[in-house]
Design a protein around this motif. Structure first.
Motif, short mmCIF file in Angstrom:
data_model
loop_
_atom_site.label_atom_id
_atom_site.label_comp_id
_atom_site.label_asym_id
_atom_site.label_seq_id
_atom_site.Cartn_x
_atom_site.Cartn_y
_atom_site.Cartn_z
N THR A 180 1.05 -0.90 0.18
CA THR A 180 0.01 -0.35 -0.07
C THR A 180 0.75 1.30 -0.19
O THR A 180 0.61 2.24 -0.33
CB THR A 180 -0.73 0.47 1.32
N MET B 157 3.12 1.59 -3.34
CA MET B 157 2.16 2.26 -4.22
C MET B 157 1.44 3.77 -3.91
O MET B 157 1.70 4.45 -5.06
CB MET B 157 0.93 1.45 -4.84
N ASP C 240 -0.05 1.47 -9.15
CA ASP C 240 -2.14 0.99 -9.01
C ASP C 240 -2.49 0.85 -10.27
O ASP C 240 -3.09 0.17 -10.35
CB ASP C 240 -2.51 1.45 -7.75
N LYS C 241 -2.04 2.23 -10.59
CA LYS C 241 -3.15 2.66 -12.04
C LYS C 241 -2.50 1.18 -13.23
O LYS C 241 -3.91 0.78 -13.67
CB LYS C 241 -3.02 4.41 -12.96
N TYR D 134 -3.34 -2.53 -11.65
CA TYR D 134 -5.17 -2.64 -11.92
C TYR D 134 -5.17 -2.73 -12.91
O TYR D 134 -5.84 -4.10 -13.53
CB TYR D 134 -5.87 -1.41 -10.74
N ARG E 242 -4.15 -6.24 -13.59
CA ARG E 242 -5.05 -7.54 -13.04
C ARG E 242 -6.27 -7.98 -13.83
O ARG E 242 -6.79 -8.96 -13.44
CB ARG E 242 -5.16 -6.75 -11.13
N LEU F 297 -4.58 -6.98 -2.32
CA LEU F 297 -4.56 -6.53 -4.31
C LEU F 297 -5.87 -5.74 -3.73
O LEU F 297 -5.23 -4.30 -4.27
CB LEU F 297 -4.70 -7.47 -4.99
N SER G 97 -5.11 -2.98 -0.77
CA SER G 97 -3.97 -2.21 -1.04
C SER G 97 -3.98 -1.07 -2.37
O SER G 97 -3.52 0.28 -2.18
CB SER G 97 -2.46 -2.50 -1.54
N SER G 98 -4.80 -2.25 -3.34
CA SER G 98 -5.31 -0.93 -4.78
C SER G 98 -6.24 0.24 -3.85
O SER G 98 -5.32 1.29 -4.53
CB SER G 98 -6.08 -1.54 -5.44
N SER H 171 -4.24 2.29 -1.39
CA SER H 171 -2.92 3.76 -1.88
C SER H 171 -3.22 4.64 -2.20
O SER H 171 -2.96 5.93 -2.29
CB SER H 171 -2.35 2.53 -3.14
N LYS H 172 -4.45 4.75 -3.91
CA LYS H 172 -5.35 5.80 -3.92
C LYS H 172 -6.10 6.97 -2.50
O LYS H 172 -5.20 7.94 -2.64
CB LYS H 172 -6.20 5.76 -4.38
#
Ligand code: URA
Length: 434
Positions: free
Chosen positions: A59, A62, A161-162, A165, A168, A179, A182-183, A186-187
């Motif tokens: 986290t 990112m 993350d961008k 993601y 993924r 995942l 943390s995605s 992080s944002k």
């Protein structure tokens, strides 16, 4: 350090250190680790999992892959709200002005819809001229001036993350708890708010289909937020059927406006009150739940929440009159009712499939580049547990294309399961994690 060794370690069930995770994220963001190696890593994480320390390290790595927004220029406690994604989830459009009208400082970053789930930015663009592509200075000034602003995610917020993601999304590795946690976090950490209220969805329209998984995700995210010094509260809510009745951008905006007038569906109102109370408490605008609920009810009653939405629309380039006269919002050419094929009770709704119907009509994106039709979608007339007679309308479809309408109708009928017995009621609010 070599990415190959890290993949091997995770594949064999090992634990990645903070240094290894930081190396992997920094090198991947810089384009020095190829997508095929990162895909292998994501699949290894998917099957082997990550523990709390690994998730926390991922986290922060990112969150620090780009800049962090500095919101210190906004006086008071800045509150952000985030939903893990659902169908008919127009909550932010009503909730953000409700909370702002009660005195909370709403500094929210939003995304666009992808797949069967909708996005707040697309919905807000139903107001002609409205933009979320505003500068950080505009964002900060607006929150100081009127207590509310919603901006789009800038390219500099968590770029790792961008990239990850998108990877993924095409390698079937989205629905892993570490995942997802943390995605999202992080944002949220990079976007600079002091307090975060999370709406974690569970059910057939959510990433976390099973309730225990949704609670685990909610706990993981609140821990990550609180460890980072942000007051973080999570509400676990039902997404086994669409929220409210409207699904589709402008249709959802109309439903959100109805809720601000004190009308609108009960489940939607209940969710706004629960999340809104958490936002007011986290943002220092209410001392406890009773005060939060009373304040929110008052701003609906006296029209201040509706006026706050109009003020917000004007501040970001839209016409505030659209808020008071929703016939000015985009409208589809065709409207067709879908009659029930049989009598009984609505036993189950495949919620994600209702989202797909809106997508088929043109209301969502097949790819990130697709243009969307803001006017199309569905308004449900029956929800889980409702009795229905053969021939009675289950929903009305709004479309601009006859072929798309037929395809959506066919899909919709498969998503609605009619049973002889009334199913047990599912509670909307499953729990709150503080
Ligand atoms: N929303 C996100 O931002 N990330 C995920 O992984 C899932 C939902």
């Amino acid at each position: 350090m070599r990415m190959y060794d890290l993949i091997m370690k995770k594949k064999n069930g090992g634990r990645l250190s903070r240094e290894e995770i930081e190396y992997m994220i920094a090198e991947y963001t810089a384009g020095r680790i190829p997508d095929y190696q990162m895909s292998a890593m994501m699949m290894a994480v998917y099957f082997r999992g990550m523990d709390a320390q690994e998730t926390a390290a991922l986290t922060t790595a990112m969150a620090d892959s780009g800049g962090r927004m500095d919101l210190s220029g906004i006086a008071g406690i800045k509150v952000d709200k985030h939903s893990t994604g659902g169908v008919g989830d127009k909550t932010s459009i009503a909730l953000a002005p409700m909370a702002a009208a009660c005195g909370a400082k709403i500094a929210k970053m939003s995304g666009r819809g992808l797949g069967h789930t909708g996005g707040t930015i697309d919905k807000l663009e139903s107001f002609k001229g409205f933009t979320t592509g505003i500068s950080a200075q505009h964002f900060i000034k607006q929150v100081n001036d009127i207590g509310i602003s919603i901006m789009g995610q800038t390219a500099d917020i968590a770029p790792a993350d961008k990239k990850l993601y998108a990877l993924r999304d095409v390698t079937a590795t989205v629905d892993n708890m570490s995942l997802i946690a943390s995605s999202i976090m992080s944002k949220k950490l990079a976007s600079g708010a002091d307090a975060i209220v999370l709406d974690v969805k569970t059910g057939s329209g959510a990433f976390m289909k099973e309730e225990p998984d949704a609670f685990a995700l909610a706990r993981e995210m609140t821990t990550l937020g609180n460890l980072a010094g942000k007051k973080t509260i999570a509400v676990v809510s039902d997404m086994d059927q669409p929220l409210g009745y409207a699904v589709g951008n402008a249709l959802e905006v109309k439903e959100a406006i109805a809720a601000l007038r004190g009308e609108g569906p009960e489940d939607f109102r209940q969710l706004c009150m629960t999340l809104g109370t958490c936002m007011l408490i986290a943002g220092g605008a209410a001392a406890d739940e009773k005060e939060g609920r009373d304040k929110l009810a008052q701003v609906i009653e006296n029209g201040k929440a509706l006026d706050k939405l109009a003020e917000f629309v004007r501040a970001q380039g839209g016409d505030p009159q659209d808020v008071y006269d929703t016939s000015r919002l985009p409208e589809a050419d065709m409207a067709e009712e879908i009659p029930s094929p049989q009598s009984g009770y609505i036993g189950k709704i495949d919620c994600d499939e209702v989202g797909v119907c809106s997508l088929i009509l043109g209301g969502g994106r097949e790819t990130k580049e697709s243009a969307i039709d803001l006017s199309v979608g569905l308004v449900l007339h029956k929800k889980t547990g409702d009795p229905v007679s053969a021939g009675e309308p289950l929903a009305t479809i709004y479309a601009n294309d006859r072929e798309k309408l037929s395809a959506a109708k066919e899909r919709f009928l498969k998503a609605y399961h009619i049973s002889e017995e009334q199913p047990p009621k599912r509670e909307l609010i499953r729990g709150v994690i503080k």
